[in-house]
Design an enzyme around this catalytic site. Structure first.
Site, PDB file in Angstrom:
ATOM      1  N   ASP A 152       2.505  -4.352   1.494  1.00 54.95           N
ATOM      2  CA  ASP A 152       1.922  -5.912   1.392  1.00 54.95           C
ATOM      3  C   ASP A 152       2.178  -5.982  -0.304  1.00 54.95           C
ATOM      4  O   ASP A 152       2.666  -7.650  -0.119  1.00 54.95           O
ATOM      5  CB  ASP A 152       0.515  -6.233   1.970  1.00 54.95           C
TER       6      ASP A 152
ATOM      7  N   ASP B  85      17.069  -8.649   2.269  1.00 52.23           N
ATOM      8  CA  ASP B  85      16.218  -7.694   3.123  1.00 52.23           C
ATOM      9  C   ASP B  85      15.408  -6.456   2.351  1.00 52.23           C
ATOM     10  O   ASP B  85      16.535  -5.457   1.907  1.00 52.23           O
ATOM     11  CB  ASP B  85      16.468  -6.963   4.770  1.00 52.23           C
TER      12      ASP B  85
ATOM     13  N   HIS C 210      -0.280   0.615   4.118  1.00 52.92           N
ATOM     14  CA  HIS C 210       0.347  -0.988   5.341  1.00 52.92           C
ATOM     15  C   HIS C 210       0.090  -2.221   3.214  1.00 52.92           C
ATOM     16  O   HIS C 210       0.343  -3.307   3.394  1.00 52.92           O
ATOM     17  CB  HIS C 210       0.085  -1.657   5.620  1.00 52.92           C
TER      18      HIS C 210
ATOM     19  N   GLU D 101      10.006  -8.126   6.850  1.00 52.61           N
ATOM     20  CA  GLU D 101      10.608  -7.442   4.946  1.00 52.61           C
ATOM     21  C   GLU D 101      12.045  -8.670   4.766  1.00 52.61           C
ATOM     22  O   GLU D 101      12.797  -8.189   4.273  1.00 52.61           O
ATOM     23  CB  GLU D 101      10.382  -6.179   5.096  1.00 52.61           C
TER      24      GLU D 101
ATOM     25  N   ASN E 145       6.155   2.149   3.409  1.00 57.09           N
ATOM     26  CA  ASN E 145       4.481   1.422   4.293  1.00 57.09           C
ATOM     27  C   ASN E 145       4.603   2.884   4.406  1.00 57.09           C
ATOM     28  O   ASN E 145       2.719   3.202   4.006  1.00 57.09           O
ATOM     29  CB  ASN E 145       5.296   0.668   5.056  1.00 57.09           C
TER      30      ASN E 145
END
Length: 348
Positions: A244, A227, A240, A270, A235
């Site tokens: 990404d 994680d 975003h 994530e 973010n």
């Protein structure tokens, strides 16, 4: 329907089609042959009833052996050989009142039904060449056919074979196209569109089933739950698109560090699950630590290469298929332990 199940069902349907053709040729054609054989018992043509009775008996024997052995492929090949032998024998003898040539036309389609496009085309080509030799060298056969009759018959037979080939060729192409479409749909359904990694559906619908069916190919296996730390903060800072980009970079990092037989899956926003077959607990911890170190040391954010991205890892081992979900849950527990211990570390 999963791709493998759909493919298996399609194969089952095709086998049933061949089975019905085999049964039709064996039972219905044999019955017709017995009827005509009986009608010609008192005729001057002694060879004709012998051909009819022998072929009918062999057809029935072949289908009987098939019902005992359930070997469809072998039964279809033998049936095709019997069909070819019958056609050549009948043309050689001439049939009742020299009508043998009329009985040949159904058999190219039967060969395509029994053997499939490629093998049937080869068999029909051999059959056609042999018939040409027999008809255009009349001294080789018992029957007498007019030259014009032989030429028209060969031309008509070529047309029948070509039409049968076109029909079966494009039927197979259509089936292959549908097969590829189903495979593509299955791949898309099992793949995360952003990272191109497997997703949770792949684990539940494909991987776990394979582990249950072939445990020796996978077990023991390790679960590494990963994680990304403080991903929401990342973010918020870089947007975003930045998030990404990090996810895609992490996926590339997994690919560089995992073996060909390993599986990397994105199971959450994530969160990732790495599944490593045939590995010890200590080696799985080493793999997780190696990935953790590279992730922290490499620039992962394009907008700010000095920004450090870290991740926490939980490791667990699974020794049998029944422990699969328990093993995933244990790896998740170890992940949260790593988080609670300060993040950017491996627990297991």
């Amino acid at each position: 329907m999963p791709y493998k199940a759909a493919k298996k069902q399609a194969q089952h349907i095709d086998d049933r089609r061949r089975h019905y053709i085999l049964a039709f040729v064996s039972y219905i054609t044999s019955a017709v042959m017995f009827i005509y054989g009986i009608k010609n018992l008192g005729a001057e043509q002694v060879l004709l009833p012998i051909i009819l009775f022998t072929t009918a008996a062999l057809f029935l024997l072949n289908v009987f052996v098939f019902h005992v052995s359930h070997n469809l492929e072998r039964a279809c090949i033998i049936e095709a050989m019997l069909v070819g032998s019958f056609v050549l024998s009948l043309v050689y003898q001439g049939g009742f009142n020299n009508t043998a040539l009329y009985w040949v036309f159904p058999f190219p389609a039967i060969l395509f039904g029994l053997l499939g496009v490629r093998n049937a085309l080869l068999c029909n080509a051999l059959l056609l060449i042999t018939l040409c030799i027999m008809l255009f060298f009349p001294d080789l056969i018992q029957a007498h056919y007019k030259e014009a009759e032989s030429s028209r018959f060969i031309a008509s037979l070529v047309i029948v074979i070509i039409v049968c080939w076109i029909n079966d060729h494009y039927r197979e192409r259509s089936h292959r196209a549908m097969d590829l479409l189903q495979q593509s749909k299955e791949l898309q359904a099992n793949t995360d569109s952003l990272t191109q990694m497997a997703n949770r559906r792949f684990i539940d619908s494909a991987l776990l089933l394979n582990i249950q069916q072939q445990p020796a190919e996978f077990l023991p296996l390790a679960f590494i739950m990963c994680d990304i730390d403080h991903f929401k903060k990342l973010n918020d800072r870089f947007g975003h698109d930045g998030g990404d980009d990090v996810l895609k970079a992490v996926a590339q990092l997994f690919r560089r560090n995992l073996r060909q037989q390993d599986f990397a899956c994105r199971v959450g926003g994530e969160e990732f699950l790495l599944i490593l077959p045939h590995i010890t607990h200590q080696d799985a911890l080493s793999v997780a630590e190696k990935i953790r170190t590279q992730l922290y040391q490499q620039p992962m954010v394009q907008q700010d290469k000095s920004y450090k991205v870290s991740a926490s890892f939980g490791v667990a081992i699974c020794d049998n298929a029944e422990q699969f979900h328990a093993g995933v849950k244990l790896a998740d527990t170890m992940l949260y332990k790593a988080k609670n211990n300060g993040r950017n570390q491996v627990c297991g």
